[in-house]
Design an enzyme around this catalytic site. Structure first.
Site, PDB file in Angstrom:
ATOM      1  N   LEU A 144      14.760  67.371 -29.705  1.00 48.99           N
ATOM      2  CA  LEU A 144      13.694  66.381 -29.711  1.00 48.99           C
ATOM      3  C   LEU A 144      14.215  65.095 -30.349  1.00 48.99           C
ATOM      4  CD1 LEU A 144      10.656  66.053 -29.001  1.00 48.99           C
ATOM      5  CD2 LEU A 144      10.259  66.226 -31.452  1.00 48.99           C
ATOM      6  N   LYS A 160       8.188  66.672 -25.904  1.00 51.08           N
ATOM      7  CA  LYS A 160       7.492  67.337 -27.026  1.00 51.08           C
ATOM      8  C   LYS A 160       6.338  68.183 -26.493  1.00 51.08           C
ATOM      9  CE  LYS A 160       6.075  66.275 -31.802  1.00 51.08           C
ATOM     10  NZ  LYS A 160       6.864  67.326 -32.422  1.00 51.08           N
ATOM     11  N   TYR A 182       2.404  67.003 -27.331  1.00 51.71           N
ATOM     12  CA  TYR A 182       1.710  66.689 -28.577  1.00 51.71           C
ATOM     13  C   TYR A 182       2.501  65.692 -29.394  1.00 51.71           C
ATOM     14  CZ  TYR A 182       4.795  69.743 -31.396  1.00 51.71           C
ATOM     15  OH  TYR A 182       5.864  70.292 -32.038  1.00 51.71           O
ATOM     16  N   GLU A 242      18.906  71.883 -33.725  1.00 50.74           N
ATOM     17  CA  GLU A 242      17.941  71.263 -34.650  1.00 50.74           C
ATOM     18  C   GLU A 242      17.225  72.367 -35.405  1.00 50.74           C
ATOM     19  OE1 GLU A 242      14.944  69.089 -32.370  1.00 50.74           O
ATOM     20  OE2 GLU A 242      15.080  70.569 -30.771  1.00 50.74           O
TER      21      GLU A 242
HETATM   22  N1  PDD Z   1       7.826  68.576 -35.265  1.00 52.12           N
HETATM   23  N2  PDD Z   1      12.622  68.680 -33.558  1.00 52.12           N
HETATM   24  C1  PDD Z   1      11.585  69.456 -33.261  1.00 52.12           C
HETATM   25  C2  PDD Z   1      11.825  70.677 -32.452  1.00 52.12           C
HETATM   26  C3  PDD Z   1      10.286  69.135 -33.718  1.00 52.12           C
HETATM   27  O1  PDD Z   1       9.246  69.923 -33.416  1.00 52.12           O
HETATM   28  C4  PDD Z   1      10.107  67.978 -34.519  1.00 52.12           C
HETATM   29  C5  PDD Z   1       8.753  67.557 -35.030  1.00 52.12           C
HETATM   30  C6  PDD Z   1      11.239  67.185 -34.812  1.00 52.12           C
HETATM   31  C7  PDD Z   1      11.128  65.914 -35.636  1.00 52.12           C
HETATM   32  O2  PDD Z   1      10.476  64.901 -34.924  1.00 52.12           O
HETATM   33  P1  PDD Z   1       9.650  63.771 -35.696  1.00 52.12           P
HETATM   34  O3  PDD Z   1      10.577  63.183 -36.682  1.00 52.12           O
HETATM   35  O4  PDD Z   1       9.279  62.835 -34.640  1.00 52.12           O
HETATM   36  O5  PDD Z   1       8.480  64.453 -36.369  1.00 52.12           O
HETATM   37  C8  PDD Z   1      12.471  67.556 -34.303  1.00 52.12           C
HETATM   38  C9  PDD Z   1       6.478  68.244 -35.676  1.00 52.12           C
HETATM   39  C10 PDD Z   1       6.410  67.561 -36.998  1.00 52.12           C
HETATM   40  C11 PDD Z   1       5.617  69.479 -35.589  1.00 52.12           C
HETATM   41  O6  PDD Z   1       5.806  70.224 -34.639  1.00 52.12           O
HETATM   42  O7  PDD Z   1       4.729  69.676 -36.434  1.00 52.12           O
END
Ligand code: PDD
Length: 286
Positions: free
Chosen positions: A206, A150, A33, A182
């Site tokens: 991620l 992801k 996703y 994280e």
């Molecule tokens: N989550 N680490 C994890 C485990 C994440 O699920 C996310 C993002 C990030 C940050 O990635 P980005 O900056 O590309 O959004 C880091 C999204 C926002 C979610 O699951 O809703």
């Protein structure tokens, strides 16, 4: 008012959108996703999200069903149909519907399932939480070893979020071998002596699209950045802490496992990075 969602080429009222019970995403969490934020009706860092989507699909050998231009057109159409000013577009691609349950992957010509929907969040960039800061707790990181992909396997991050809520906190930081990997759905940072410290990229985390932009903007603003592991004790002794994600942008963290970070108030580095990030991203939105 009902949302319009996108399913495999069709724009449908959400009540009419349907996926097979045999879909690999439903049965096996076999899908990936992306979450792209929308500010002023335009998409934030879309190219970054498209590139990571392609990488996630490639790592799992799922065919990318659309070109970047097609993905952009679908995102824009959905934002327009739902009148989203500020909010998110959620996109999911799964290995599709093999017509039965089987651990083996279906034939490669099985069409991937594509779903997109929007979430409206008026005033998202002015979230009051950014003024108060988040409290986080730590929990063990027991996720699988390919966190750089992801995937929709979000049960453990959901459990971590629930543990945080139960403890009266806003989120959980995941800890492996004594160091923070994280946040439950974001990347984690501390600030010490003006230096921004965050874990280096690997399969352990991620590769946040917001992380990449924020580190670039920090370097451009002559801030020092150090990519290395850090512990919960170090976070508790830091001057500031914060997280980044597409949905929270840059969100200050003011408490870690019950201990205030620095003054226990939102600090200047996180505040500045949030401003610079939102400003720059609004300018470059598509
Ligand atoms: N989550 N680490 C994890 C485990 C994440 O699920 C996310 C993002 C990030 C940050 O990635 P980005 O900056 O590309 O959004 C880091 C999204 C926002 C979610 O699951 O809703």
């Amino acid at each position: 008012m009902s949302r319009t969602v996108y399913v495999n080429g069709d724009y449908l009222p959400e009540q009419e959108a349907k996926i097979s019970v045999f879909d690999r995403g439903f049965l096996m969490a076999d899908g990936v996703y992306e979450v792209t934020s929308v500010l002023g009706g335009r998409l934030i860092d879309f190219a970054g999200h498209c590139a990571r989507l392609a990488r996630s699909l490639g790592e799992l050998e799922i065919r990318n069903p659309h070109s970047n231009d097609e993905w952009l057109a679908i995102h824009r159409e959905l934002v327009a149909r739902n009148g989203v000013e500020d909010g998110l577009v959620y996109l999911q691609v799964t290995r599709g519907n093999p017509g039965d349950r089987d651990f083996a992957f279906p034939p490669t010509d099985t069409p991937p399932t594509v779903v997109l929907f929007t979430q409206s969040k008026p005033g998202m960039a002015e979230a009051p939480a950014a003024k108060a800061g988040w409290k986080v707790i730590s929990v063990p990181d027991i996720r699988w070893g390919r966190r750089d992909i992801k995937t929709v396997q979000l049960l453990y991050p959901s459990m971590a979020k629930m543990a945080a809520k139960a403890a009266g906190a806003d989120d959980a930081w995941l800890v492996e071998d004594g160091c923070v990997t994280e946040g439950s759905s974001n990347n984690a940072y501390i600030v010490k002596g003006g230096r921004i410290i965050t874990r280096a990229l690997s399969n352990d985390i991620l590769h946040g699209i917001t992380r990449a932009a924020v580190l670039r903007l920090a370097a451009e603003a002559q801030m020092e950045v150090e990519e290395r592991n850090f512990t919960i004790a170090e976070a508790q002794g830091a001057d500031e802490a914060f997280i980044t994600s597409a949905s929270a942008f840059v969100m200050p963290v003011v408490e870690v496992d019950g201990a205030p970070v620095g003054s226990g108030q939102v600090g200047p580095v996180a505040t500045r990075l949030r401003e610079i990030y939102i400003d720059e991203m609004r300018k470059k939105a598509v």
